[in-house]
Design a protein around this motif. Structure first.
Motif, PDB file in Angstrom:
ATOM      1  N   MET A 208       0.841  -1.200   0.000  1.00 33.55           N
ATOM      2  CA  MET A 208       0.000   0.000   0.000  1.00 33.55           C
ATOM      3  C   MET A 208       0.877   1.251   0.000  1.00 33.55           C
ATOM      4  O   MET A 208       1.775   1.369   0.832  1.00 33.55           O
ATOM      5  N   PRO A 209       0.645   2.192  -0.895  1.00 32.64           N
ATOM      6  CA  PRO A 209       1.419   3.437  -0.879  1.00 32.64           C
ATOM      7  C   PRO A 209       1.284   4.136   0.467  1.00 32.64           C
ATOM      8  O   PRO A 209       0.190   4.206   1.032  1.00 32.64           O
ATOM      9  N   THR A 210       2.403   4.640   0.976  1.00 30.97           N
ATOM     10  CA  THR A 210       2.413   5.246   2.304  1.00 30.97           C
ATOM     11  C   THR A 210       3.186   6.553   2.276  1.00 30.97           C
ATOM     12  O   THR A 210       4.251   6.637   1.666  1.00 30.97           O
ATOM     13  N   VAL A 211       2.629   7.551   2.935  1.00 29.79           N
ATOM     14  CA  VAL A 211       3.280   8.851   3.044  1.00 29.79           C
ATOM     15  C   VAL A 211       3.630   9.081   4.508  1.00 29.79           C
ATOM     16  O   VAL A 211       2.778   8.931   5.391  1.00 29.79           O
ATOM     17  N   LEU A 212       4.884   9.436   4.772  1.00 27.39           N
ATOM     18  CA  LEU A 212       5.352   9.753   6.122  1.00 27.39           C
ATOM     19  C   LEU A 212       5.634  11.243   6.204  1.00 27.39           C
ATOM     20  O   LEU A 212       6.275  11.809   5.318  1.00 27.39           O
ATOM     21  N   THR A 213       5.162  11.880   7.262  1.00 29.53           N
ATOM     22  CA  THR A 213       5.418  13.305   7.416  1.00 29.53           C
ATOM     23  C   THR A 213       5.670  13.652   8.875  1.00 29.53           C
ATOM     24  O   THR A 213       5.140  13.003   9.777  1.00 29.53           O
ATOM     25  N   THR A 214       6.500  14.664   9.094  1.00 36.38           N
ATOM     26  CA  THR A 214       6.802  15.166  10.437  1.00 36.38           C
ATOM     27  C   THR A 214       6.510  16.656  10.492  1.00 36.38           C
ATOM     28  O   THR A 214       6.370  17.319   9.460  1.00 36.38           O
ATOM     29  N   ILE A 215       6.466  17.171  11.721  1.00 41.09           N
ATOM     30  CA  ILE A 215       6.288  18.605  11.924  1.00 41.09           C
ATOM     31  C   ILE A 215       7.475  19.145  12.718  1.00 41.09           C
ATOM     32  O   ILE A 215       7.859  18.573  13.736  1.00 41.09           O
ATOM     33  N   THR A 216       8.091  20.172  12.209  1.00 41.23           N
ATOM     34  CA  THR A 216       9.253  20.839  12.830  1.00 41.23           C
ATOM     35  C   THR A 216      10.224  19.836  13.446  1.00 41.23           C
ATOM     36  O   THR A 216      10.568  19.915  14.625  1.00 41.23           O
ATOM     37  N   ALA A 217      10.666  18.903  12.639  1.00 38.41           N
ATOM     38  CA  ALA A 217      11.517  17.817  13.140  1.00 38.41           C
ATOM     39  C   ALA A 217      12.830  18.326  13.719  1.00 38.41           C
ATOM     40  O   ALA A 217      13.275  17.841  14.770  1.00 38.41           O
ATOM     41  N   ASP A 218      13.461  19.276  13.081  1.00 35.04           N
ATOM     42  CA  ASP A 218      14.779  19.736  13.521  1.00 35.04           C
ATOM     43  C   ASP A 218      14.720  20.737  14.670  1.00 35.04           C
ATOM     44  O   ASP A 218      15.639  20.799  15.485  1.00 35.04           O
ATOM     45  N   SER A 219      13.642  21.500  14.748  1.00 39.23           N
ATOM     46  CA  SER A 219      13.593  22.573  15.746  1.00 39.23           C
ATOM     47  C   SER A 219      12.781  22.243  16.991  1.00 39.23           C
ATOM     48  O   SER A 219      12.879  22.938  17.996  1.00 39.23           O
ATOM     49  N   PHE A 220      11.954  21.175  16.934  1.00 36.74           N
ATOM     50  CA  PHE A 220      11.098  20.918  18.089  1.00 36.74           C
ATOM     51  C   PHE A 220      10.779  19.445  18.335  1.00 36.74           C
ATOM     52  O   PHE A 220      11.094  18.905  19.393  1.00 36.74           O
ATOM     53  N   ALA A 221      10.148  18.771  17.382  1.00 30.67           N
ATOM     54  CA  ALA A 221       9.514  17.482  17.674  1.00 30.67           C
ATOM     55  C   ALA A 221      10.397  16.264  17.453  1.00 30.67           C
ATOM     56  O   ALA A 221      10.053  15.159  17.878  1.00 30.67           O
ATOM     57  N   GLY A 222      11.521  16.413  16.775  1.00 29.02           N
ATOM     58  CA  GLY A 222      12.410  15.281  16.561  1.00 29.02           C
ATOM     59  C   GLY A 222      12.052  14.478  15.321  1.00 29.02           C
ATOM     60  O   GLY A 222      11.028  14.714  14.676  1.00 29.02           O
ATOM     61  N   PRO A 223      12.875  13.501  14.970  1.00 25.55           N
ATOM     62  CA  PRO A 223      12.681  12.732  13.737  1.00 25.55           C
ATOM     63  C   PRO A 223      11.521  11.744  13.852  1.00 25.55           C
ATOM     64  O   PRO A 223      11.080  11.408  14.959  1.00 25.55           O
TER      65      PRO A 223
END
Length: 218
Positions: free
Chosen positions: A53-68
């Motif tokens: 199944m096609p899957t999209v992974l996304t993060t929010i402000t990974a470098d400045s706040f929430a991490g990888p």
């Protein structure tokens, strides 16, 4: 026109969106055990990979706040995926995210994310408003209180999104235990993540084998 519950999801017509499974978000969960939420996210990630199944992974402000994006998924399941980082709580405001979703070619989306009240709810509702069928994996989502999680689930359902659980997601893809091409893969992925996989299936096989041996002796 048939509604979103008129047919089962399949890997041929559905994409999975995994949103903001990051250390900062996991540490803030109080609606459930964070380990349980992560466990369920791993189940759906592994199932999507197994069934193609096609899957999209996304993060929010990974470098400045929430991490990888957590390595249990980004590194162990989707080793070749590019994780889309963004600043918007609503991922649909990010051009790269929209392009990634459109590139899947699917109009049915299964969504799971942290936290429920923002990254799951905003994105499920926005998907519906953009003409997609939206499903969400309730037990792979979590929030800062049970109340916030539950009201967010209510809002998604009232907005037209369909709730799933992680194991329901797997079973809906498998449909038939006689599908030998994915049967063992399903058992293997559930084994470390569920009672069904690590207790019930081994016991059932043991009991069947014991019965066969008794019959042979008799």
């Amino acid at each position: 026109m048939p509604g979103p519950q008129s047919r089962f999801i399949t890997a041929a017509d559905t994409a999975l969106l995994l949103i903001d499974y990051q250390p900062q978000m996991l540490m803030g969960i109080r609606s459930d055990d964070p380990a349980s939420v992560l466990n369920n996210a791993q189940i759906i990630a592994k199932a999507a990979a197994l069934f193609g199944m096609p899957t999209v992974l996304t993060t929010i402000t990974a470098d400045s706040f929430a991490g990888p994006f957590v390595p249990e998924i980004a590194e162990e399941v989707f080793t070749d995926k590019i994780v889309i980082d963004r600043s918007s709580i609503n991922a649909w405001l990010d051009e790269n995210f929209v392009k990634a979703v459109e590139a899947t070619g699917r109009k049915r989306l299964v969504i799971a994310g942290l936290w429920t009240g923002a990254c799951a709810t905003f994105n499920a509702l926005e998907a519906i408003w953009r003409g997609y069928e939206a499903y969400f994996v309730a037990d792979a989502c979590g929030d800062t209180t049970p109340q916030v999680h539950e009201r967010s689930v209510d809002r998604m359902i009232q907005g037209g999104a369909v709730p799933l659980t992680a194991q329901h997601f797997v079973y809906e893809l498998q449909q038939d235990w006689a599908r030998s091409e994915t049967y063992q893969g399903v058992v293997d992925l559930l084994r470390p993540h569920s009672i069904f996989g690590n207790v019930q299936v081994p016991y059932g096989k043991w009991a069947l084998r014991a019965h066969e041996l008794d019959g042979a002796v008799a």
